[in-house]
Design a protein around this motif. Structure first.
Motif, PDB file in Angstrom:
ATOM      1  N   HIS A  74     -19.739 -39.123 -26.345  1.00 40.53           N
ATOM      2  CA  HIS A  74     -19.501 -38.721 -27.933  1.00 40.53           C
ATOM      3  C   HIS A  74     -20.459 -39.297 -28.897  1.00 40.53           C
ATOM      4  CE1 HIS A  74     -17.505 -37.427 -31.561  1.00 40.53           C
ATOM      5  NE2 HIS A  74     -17.010 -38.460 -31.930  1.00 40.53           N
ATOM      6  N   LEU A  75     -20.566 -40.846 -28.785  1.00 41.25           N
ATOM      7  CA  LEU A  75     -21.433 -41.474 -29.816  1.00 41.25           C
ATOM      8  C   LEU A  75     -22.919 -41.018 -29.489  1.00 41.25           C
ATOM      9  CD1 LEU A  75     -19.569 -44.954 -29.676  1.00 41.25           C
ATOM     10  CD2 LEU A  75     -19.869 -43.137 -31.542  1.00 41.25           C
ATOM     11  N   THR A  76     -23.469 -40.867 -28.396  1.00 38.52           N
ATOM     12  CA  THR A  76     -24.597 -40.451 -28.005  1.00 38.52           C
ATOM     13  C   THR A  76     -24.842 -39.012 -28.744  1.00 38.52           C
ATOM     14  OG1 THR A  76     -24.648 -41.591 -25.867  1.00 38.52           O
ATOM     15  CG2 THR A  76     -26.300 -39.772 -26.054  1.00 38.52           C
ATOM     16  N   GLN A  77     -23.941 -38.000 -28.699  1.00 35.07           N
ATOM     17  CA  GLN A  77     -24.113 -36.685 -29.055  1.00 35.07           C
ATOM     18  C   GLN A  77     -24.388 -36.794 -30.550  1.00 35.07           C
ATOM     19  OE1 GLN A  77     -23.943 -33.466 -27.620  1.00 35.07           O
ATOM     20  NE2 GLN A  77     -24.414 -34.687 -26.011  1.00 35.07           N
ATOM     21  N   TRP A  78     -23.610 -38.116 -31.444  1.00 37.29           N
ATOM     22  CA  TRP A  78     -23.748 -38.087 -32.687  1.00 37.29           C
ATOM     23  C   TRP A  78     -25.124 -39.098 -32.925  1.00 37.29           C
ATOM     24  CZ3 TRP A  78     -21.829 -34.396 -35.568  1.00 37.29           C
ATOM     25  CH2 TRP A  78     -20.874 -33.836 -35.110  1.00 37.29           C
ATOM     26  N   GLY A  79     -25.770 -39.580 -32.089  1.00 30.59           N
ATOM     27  CA  GLY A  79     -26.969 -40.152 -32.391  1.00 30.59           C
ATOM     28  C   GLY A  79     -26.692 -41.742 -32.460  1.00 30.59           C
ATOM     29  N   SER A  80     -25.643 -42.269 -32.122  1.00 30.09           N
ATOM     30  CA  SER A  80     -25.284 -43.763 -32.663  1.00 30.09           C
ATOM     31  C   SER A  80     -25.370 -44.558 -31.174  1.00 30.09           C
ATOM     32  CB  SER A  80     -24.072 -43.803 -33.452  1.00 30.09           C
ATOM     33  OG  SER A  80     -22.912 -43.559 -32.720  1.00 30.09           O
ATOM     34  N   TYR A  81     -25.654 -44.001 -30.157  1.00 29.77           N
ATOM     35  CA  TYR A  81     -25.348 -44.665 -29.089  1.00 29.77           C
ATOM     36  C   TYR A  81     -26.331 -44.028 -28.054  1.00 29.77           C
ATOM     37  CZ  TYR A  81     -23.220 -47.312 -25.227  1.00 29.77           C
ATOM     38  OH  TYR A  81     -22.998 -48.331 -23.918  1.00 29.77           O
ATOM     39  N   ALA A  82     -26.764 -44.967 -26.819  1.00 31.24           N
ATOM     40  CA  ALA A  82     -27.633 -44.619 -26.098  1.00 31.24           C
ATOM     41  C   ALA A  82     -26.984 -44.685 -24.590  1.00 31.24           C
ATOM     42  CB  ALA A  82     -29.020 -45.213 -26.160  1.00 31.24           C
ATOM     43  N   LEU A  83     -26.558 -43.771 -24.043  1.00 29.80           N
ATOM     44  CA  LEU A  83     -25.774 -43.848 -22.626  1.00 29.80           C
ATOM     45  C   LEU A  83     -27.024 -43.757 -21.645  1.00 29.80           C
ATOM     46  CD1 LEU A  83     -23.192 -43.949 -20.751  1.00 29.80           C
ATOM     47  CD2 LEU A  83     -23.091 -41.539 -21.215  1.00 29.80           C
ATOM     48  N   ASP A  84     -26.839 -44.459 -20.506  1.00 35.15           N
ATOM     49  CA  ASP A  84     -27.525 -44.463 -19.293  1.00 35.15           C
ATOM     50  C   ASP A  84     -26.978 -43.929 -18.294  1.00 35.15           C
ATOM     51  OD1 ASP A  84     -29.381 -44.718 -17.275  1.00 35.15           O
ATOM     52  OD2 ASP A  84     -29.316 -46.793 -17.185  1.00 35.15           O
ATOM     53  N   ALA A  85     -27.036 -42.439 -18.329  1.00 39.73           N
ATOM     54  CA  ALA A  85     -26.202 -41.450 -17.385  1.00 39.73           C
ATOM     55  C   ALA A  85     -26.750 -41.641 -16.056  1.00 39.73           C
ATOM     56  CB  ALA A  85     -26.312 -39.876 -17.985  1.00 39.73           C
ATOM     57  N   ALA A  86     -28.019 -42.257 -15.759  1.00 42.68           N
ATOM     58  CA  ALA A  86     -28.335 -42.367 -14.404  1.00 42.68           C
ATOM     59  C   ALA A  86     -27.727 -43.539 -13.712  1.00 42.68           C
ATOM     60  CB  ALA A  86     -29.762 -42.486 -14.357  1.00 42.68           C
ATOM     61  N   ALA A  87     -27.159 -44.379 -14.538  1.00 40.88           N
ATOM     62  CA  ALA A  87     -26.306 -45.426 -13.758  1.00 40.88           C
ATOM     63  C   ALA A  87     -25.118 -45.532 -13.360  1.00 40.88           C
ATOM     64  CB  ALA A  87     -26.355 -46.738 -14.889  1.00 40.88           C
ATOM     65  N   LEU A  88     -24.601 -44.251 -13.918  1.00 41.80           N
ATOM     66  CA  LEU A  88     -23.146 -43.867 -13.657  1.00 41.80           C
ATOM     67  C   LEU A  88     -23.033 -43.398 -12.235  1.00 41.80           C
ATOM     68  CD1 LEU A  88     -22.312 -42.070 -16.721  1.00 41.80           C
ATOM     69  CD2 LEU A  88     -21.543 -44.453 -16.357  1.00 41.80           C
ATOM     70  N   SER A  89     -21.799 -43.630 -11.551  1.00 38.51           N
ATOM     71  CA  SER A  89     -21.313 -43.165 -10.230  1.00 38.51           C
ATOM     72  C   SER A  89     -20.388 -42.069 -10.716  1.00 38.51           C
ATOM     73  CB  SER A  89     -20.624 -44.205  -9.366  1.00 38.51           C
ATOM     74  OG  SER A  89     -21.534 -45.347  -9.104  1.00 38.51           O
ATOM     75  N   LEU A  90     -20.750 -40.941 -10.991  1.00 38.51           N
ATOM     76  CA  LEU A  90     -19.869 -39.848 -11.440  1.00 38.51           C
ATOM     77  C   LEU A  90     -18.927 -39.306 -10.292  1.00 38.51           C
ATOM     78  CD1 LEU A  90     -22.966 -37.613 -12.928  1.00 38.51           C
ATOM     79  CD2 LEU A  90     -21.029 -39.255 -14.101  1.00 38.51           C
ATOM     80  N   ARG A  91     -18.977 -39.500  -9.188  1.00 38.91           N
ATOM     81  CA  ARG A  91     -17.941 -39.325  -8.072  1.00 38.91           C
ATOM     82  C   ARG A  91     -16.535 -40.178  -8.459  1.00 38.91           C
ATOM     83  NH1 ARG A  91     -22.452 -39.281  -4.671  1.00 38.91           N
ATOM     84  NH2 ARG A  91     -21.395 -41.596  -4.218  1.00 38.91           N
ATOM     85  N   ARG A  92     -16.756 -41.278  -9.131  1.00 37.33           N
ATOM     86  CA  ARG A  92     -15.673 -42.014  -9.122  1.00 37.33           C
ATOM     87  C   ARG A  92     -14.673 -41.864 -10.314  1.00 37.33           C
ATOM     88  NH1 ARG A  92     -16.990 -48.019  -8.149  1.00 37.33           N
ATOM     89  NH2 ARG A  92     -14.709 -48.050  -7.818  1.00 37.33           N
ATOM     90  N   PHE A  93     -15.231 -40.887 -11.063  1.00 41.46           N
ATOM     91  CA  PHE A  93     -14.222 -40.438 -12.211  1.00 41.46           C
ATOM     92  C   PHE A  93     -13.171 -39.472 -11.834  1.00 41.46           C
ATOM     93  CE2 PHE A  93     -18.099 -41.923 -14.312  1.00 41.46           C
ATOM     94  CZ  PHE A  93     -17.648 -42.787 -15.186  1.00 41.46           C
ATOM     95  N   ASP A  94     -11.827 -39.431 -12.403  1.00 40.91           N
ATOM     96  CA  ASP A  94     -10.753 -38.398 -11.993  1.00 40.91           C
ATOM     97  C   ASP A  94     -11.149 -37.369 -12.946  1.00 40.91           C
ATOM     98  OD1 ASP A  94      -8.031 -37.486 -12.599  1.00 40.91           O
ATOM     99  OD2 ASP A  94      -7.812 -38.715 -10.810  1.00 40.91           O
ATOM    100  N   ARG A  95     -11.186 -36.248 -12.275  1.00 41.00           N
ATOM    101  CA  ARG A  95     -11.638 -35.009 -13.033  1.00 41.00           C
ATOM    102  C   ARG A  95     -10.326 -34.631 -14.139  1.00 41.00           C
ATOM    103  NH1 ARG A  95     -10.565 -29.284 -12.625  1.00 41.00           N
ATOM    104  NH2 ARG A  95     -12.461 -28.255 -13.181  1.00 41.00           N
ATOM    105  N   GLY A  96      -9.081 -34.742 -13.616  1.00 44.51           N
ATOM    106  CA  GLY A  96      -7.993 -34.711 -14.507  1.00 44.51           C
ATOM    107  C   GLY A  96      -7.974 -35.446 -15.592  1.00 44.51           C
ATOM    108  N   LYS A  97      -8.151 -36.768 -15.490  1.00 41.77           N
ATOM    109  CA  LYS A  97      -8.191 -37.648 -16.423  1.00 41.77           C
ATOM    110  C   LYS A  97      -9.440 -37.595 -17.423  1.00 41.77           C
ATOM    111  CE  LYS A  97      -5.826 -41.334 -14.011  1.00 41.77           C
ATOM    112  NZ  LYS A  97      -5.962 -42.648 -13.253  1.00 41.77           N
ATOM    113  N   LEU A  98     -10.444 -37.132 -16.986  1.00 41.45           N
ATOM    114  CA  LEU A  98     -11.479 -36.757 -17.885  1.00 41.45           C
ATOM    115  C   LEU A  98     -11.128 -35.578 -18.763  1.00 41.45           C
ATOM    116  CD1 LEU A  98     -14.906 -36.822 -15.837  1.00 41.45           C
ATOM    117  CD2 LEU A  98     -14.225 -38.017 -18.003  1.00 41.45           C
ATOM    118  N   LEU A  99     -10.598 -34.411 -18.113  1.00 38.33           N
ATOM    119  CA  LEU A  99     -10.275 -33.407 -18.833  1.00 38.33           C
ATOM    120  C   LEU A  99      -9.338 -33.687 -20.004  1.00 38.33           C
ATOM    121  CD1 LEU A  99     -10.123 -30.619 -16.170  1.00 38.33           C
ATOM    122  CD2 LEU A  99     -11.798 -31.000 -18.265  1.00 38.33           C
ATOM    123  N   ALA A 100      -8.382 -34.576 -19.592  1.00 37.98           N
ATOM    124  CA  ALA A 100      -7.260 -35.158 -20.536  1.00 37.98           C
ATOM    125  C   ALA A 100      -7.843 -35.994 -21.822  1.00 37.98           C
ATOM    126  CB  ALA A 100      -6.152 -36.022 -19.823  1.00 37.98           C
TER     127      ALA A 100
END
Length: 195
Positions: free
Chosen positions: A150-176
């Motif tokens: 969210h903060l990256t979308q608004w230009g006030s943060y820079a997320l390094d998405a390449a450093a994330l282990s995306l498989r470790r996030f819970d899909r249901g909790k993300l959607l919530a």
């Protein structure tokens, strides 16, 4: 002045001039002068007005103690963003001397002894999705990711998405976690996580 008496409050993660006055048996005005001198001599680090940490112990403070300090520096706030992602083990990028938090008031930074506390502002409707741990609040991994996107979308943060282990996030909790966020943020998270 006998600095050894200050050892009485050394165990606290932080202290004020009033704490120093009590420990040293001084009036508050005298304690403020003493604390100011100790800061100039490098014995104490000043984080903000009347908020100090003992310098010799600073580098050995645990990350949880630094999180407690962040919680006291800005109320209300919770640890989030890259700091929480690294703490939860879902990012390979771990910031050793930076604590990032989300708050409701204006953004700010506080520095002490090579460490930095960064506070990023969010709207009240987006302030949530955290748990209370040993004296501090921290975002869940999913909420930390959503905050960062969210903060990256608004230009006030820079997320390094390449450093994330995306498989470790819970899909249901993300959607919530996405429910109160604008569509632009939700779309960006869904695209990143392929959900």
């Amino acid at each position: 002045m006998d600095l050894s008496r200050l050892e009485r409050i050394r165990a606290k993660p932080w202290f004020t001039a009033a704490d120093a006055a009590r420990a040293l048996g001084l009036r508050r005005a005298s304690a403020r002068v003493a604390v100011s001198r100790w800061c100039r001599r490098g014995l104490l680090h000043r984080l903000k007005h009347d908020f100090y940490v003992y310098a010799p112990d600073w580098s050995s403070r645990s990350i949880e103690e630094r999180f407690r300090i962040a919680a006291f520096l800005r109320v209300p706030s919770y640890v989030s963003l890259q700091t929480a992602l690294g703490y939860h083990g879902v990012s390979t990028q771990v910031q050793r001397d930076v604590v990032e938090s989300v708050c409701l008031r204006r953004p700010s930074r506080h520095r002490a002894g090579g460490a930095e506390f960064r506070f990023h502002k969010t709207r009240p409707a987006l302030f949530g999705g955290f748990t209370r741990e040993d004296g501090f609040f921290i975002a869940t991994p999913e909420k930390a990711l959503v905050d960062a996107v969210h903060l990256t979308q608004w230009g006030s943060y820079a997320l390094d998405a390449a450093a994330l282990s995306l498989r470790r996030f819970d899909r249901g909790k993300l959607l919530a976690a996405l429910r109160p966020y604008p569509r632009q943020t939700a779309d960006a998270v869904r695209s990143l996580c392929r959900i």
